[in-house]
Design a protein around this motif. Structure first.
Motif, PDB file in Angstrom:
ATOM      1  N   ARG A 117       0.832  -1.204   0.000  1.00 51.97           N
ATOM      2  CA  ARG A 117       0.000   0.000   0.000  1.00 51.97           C
ATOM      3  C   ARG A 117       0.866   1.254   0.000  1.00 51.97           C
ATOM      4  O   ARG A 117       1.814   1.387   0.779  1.00 51.97           O
ATOM      5  CB  ARG A 117      -0.909  -0.013   1.242  1.00 51.97           C
ATOM      6  CG  ARG A 117      -1.781   1.199   1.429  1.00 51.97           C
ATOM      7  CD  ARG A 117      -2.617   1.058   2.705  1.00 51.97           C
ATOM      8  NE  ARG A 117      -3.307   2.294   3.018  1.00 51.97           N
ATOM      9  CZ  ARG A 117      -2.776   3.285   3.735  1.00 51.97           C
ATOM     10  NH1 ARG A 117      -1.544   3.163   4.197  1.00 51.97           N
ATOM     11  NH2 ARG A 117      -3.455   4.386   3.971  1.00 51.97           N
ATOM     12  N   ALA A 145      -6.348   5.531  -5.268  1.00 53.77           N
ATOM     13  CA  ALA A 145      -6.702   4.428  -4.378  1.00 53.77           C
ATOM     14  C   ALA A 145      -7.947   3.742  -4.916  1.00 53.77           C
ATOM     15  O   ALA A 145      -8.922   4.393  -5.292  1.00 53.77           O
ATOM     16  CB  ALA A 145      -6.938   4.944  -2.970  1.00 53.77           C
ATOM     17  N   GLY A 155      -2.923   5.196  -0.443  1.00 51.07           N
ATOM     18  CA  GLY A 155      -3.908   4.128  -0.351  1.00 51.07           C
ATOM     19  C   GLY A 155      -3.971   3.240  -1.560  1.00 51.07           C
ATOM     20  O   GLY A 155      -4.611   2.185  -1.530  1.00 51.07           O
ATOM     21  N   ALA A 156      -3.298   3.628  -2.650  1.00 51.72           N
ATOM     22  CA  ALA A 156      -3.320   2.825  -3.871  1.00 51.72           C
ATOM     23  C   ALA A 156      -2.451   1.582  -3.705  1.00 51.72           C
ATOM     24  O   ALA A 156      -1.493   1.558  -2.922  1.00 51.72           O
ATOM     25  CB  ALA A 156      -2.846   3.655  -5.048  1.00 51.72           C
TER      26      ALA A 156
END
Length: 397
Positions: A48, A76, A95-96
């Motif tokens: 992450r 994300a 968050g991706a």
């Protein structure tokens, strides 16, 4: 007369397992887990990204490449993009998931972006920086919360994260709060000069609601037959009876006789304490327990915290709470040979000590004084003079 320590032990000898139930997880704060919560996948479930910026191959950095062509932008929740050449990068958001073709994230603050190109402004770059690696927190199948833990907001977060829409929790005992006496009128009525509004029941209810209990409330008039019928009804339909008042020696205190007629065994009556000396505790053959507190508001309030809540924690399998202590802030004297629960306001001093400032009221009927305090200081019955600077146990409410 029963001492405070003896009363605690006798009460804690009356424990019962009330079973378990499954509830929607959002309804379980304050309840106690009857099953572990396990990770349904690695946490985090993928590599992450932890900073907004660009994702590159670290090999390109070691080969001296400092300007990268932005191949794609990935937010994300997007499927991972990919680069095909070492001088390419992916503009990527916190968050991706990290694409397989890159291994390092450089934050926006460390690059200049212009005309589709990202140029490095720093040279101190570490391989794998700004990443939260898959499984770094917990591996799939790991226990995240154990049986016997109280459900807190943090555990609600865990349950939601692993898809536990329902949780198995320990059942709470069925509790009824019983008041008695013709001198009590409903809250929304104006009392006569010789009456008062009923308040103890709502005080107990408010305390219990803070501990995930939703008790019922009933009021019994000063009638011996009605008292007996109501007590017997409650013994058959509830696990715990919490009575406030009606247990003294008054001519219209019908509850002791009603308890005896209903085959409730007295475990003890009267405790060497103030407030709350007339406290009565008993048990019924079907497993129901009866806490009969004195009618004075401060006595009821203290006894609920000292005795019932400790019993509830033990029933639910929660660990015994570590004792808290405070320093008495001024000299105090109490003459009767009783364990005294002194109302205090807690503060901390510059030395990091918890300090208890006595807030003396007008006895156990002075419920207004409770609003200015936040704990009872437990003063032992073995002495009567208590000096500033001495340390005593605290019952915080």
């Amino acid at each position: 007369m029963t001492t405070v320590n003896q009363a605690e032990k006798l009460i804690l000898a009356q424990l019962k397992d009330y079973g378990t139930e499954s509830l929607p997880f959002e309804q379980t704060p304050g309840r106690v887990l009857a099953e572990p919560i396990k990770a349904d996948r690695d946490l985090p479930p993928f590599n992450r990204v932890t900073m907004d910026g660009i994702a590159v191959s670290y090999l390109a950095i070691t080969n001296g490449i400092t300007t990268f062509k932005i191949k794609a932008t990935q937010a994300a929740g997007d499927e991972p993009a990919a680069i095909n050449q070492p001088n390419e990068c992916i503009e990527i958001m916190t968050g991706a998931v990290l694409p397989a073709s890159v291994d390092t994230v450089i934050r926006y603050e460390d690059v200049d972006i212009n005309g589709g190109l990202a140029t490095l402004k720093v040279v101190d770059i570490r391989q794998g920086q700004n990443l939260h690696l898959q499984g770094a927190d917990k591996k799939q199948g790991a226990i995240l919360a154990s049986v016997g833990q109280m459900v807190t907001p943090a555990i609600i977060s865990l349950a939601a994260s692993v898809g536990k829409a329902d949780l198995s929790v320990k059942k709470m005992p069925r509790v009824v709060i019983i008041s008695s006496g013709d001198e009590l009128v409903p809250v929304n009525q104006i009392p006569s000069l010789y009456q008062i509004r009923a308040s103890n029941s709502y005080t107990i209810q408010a305390v219990l609601q803070q501990h995930a209990l939703r008790p019922d409330i009933i009021h019994i008039p000063d009638d011996p037959e009605v008292t007996r019928q109501q007590i017997q009804h409650c013994l058959q339909n509830y696990d715990v009876l919490l009575l406030s008042g009606g247990i003294s020696m008054g001519k219209f205190d019908y509850i002791p006789q009603a308890l005896e007629d209903s085959a409730v065994e007295k475990v003890f009556h009267k405790v060497a304490q103030r407030p709350g000396k007339p406290f009565w505790f008993g048990r019924h053959g079907n497993g129901a327990v009866v806490f009969a507190f004195p009618g004075n508001p401060v006595a009821t309030f203290m006894c609920v915290h000292k005795y019932f809540l400790n019993w509830l924690r033990a029933v639910l399998g929660l660990p015994e709470q570590a004792p808290m202590y405070a320093v008495l802030d001024k000299d105090f004297q109490f003459l009767p040979e009783l364990q005294y629960f002194l109302q205090v306001k807690l503060q901390s001093n510059p030395q990091g000590q918890l300090v208890a400032l006595p807030i003396e009221g007008n006895g156990s009927g002075d419920f207004a004084n409770l609003a200015d305090t936040d704990a009872f200081l437990e003063l032992p019955l073995e002495k009567s003079d208590f000096k500033k600077g001495e340390v005593f146990k605290v019952l915080k409410f």
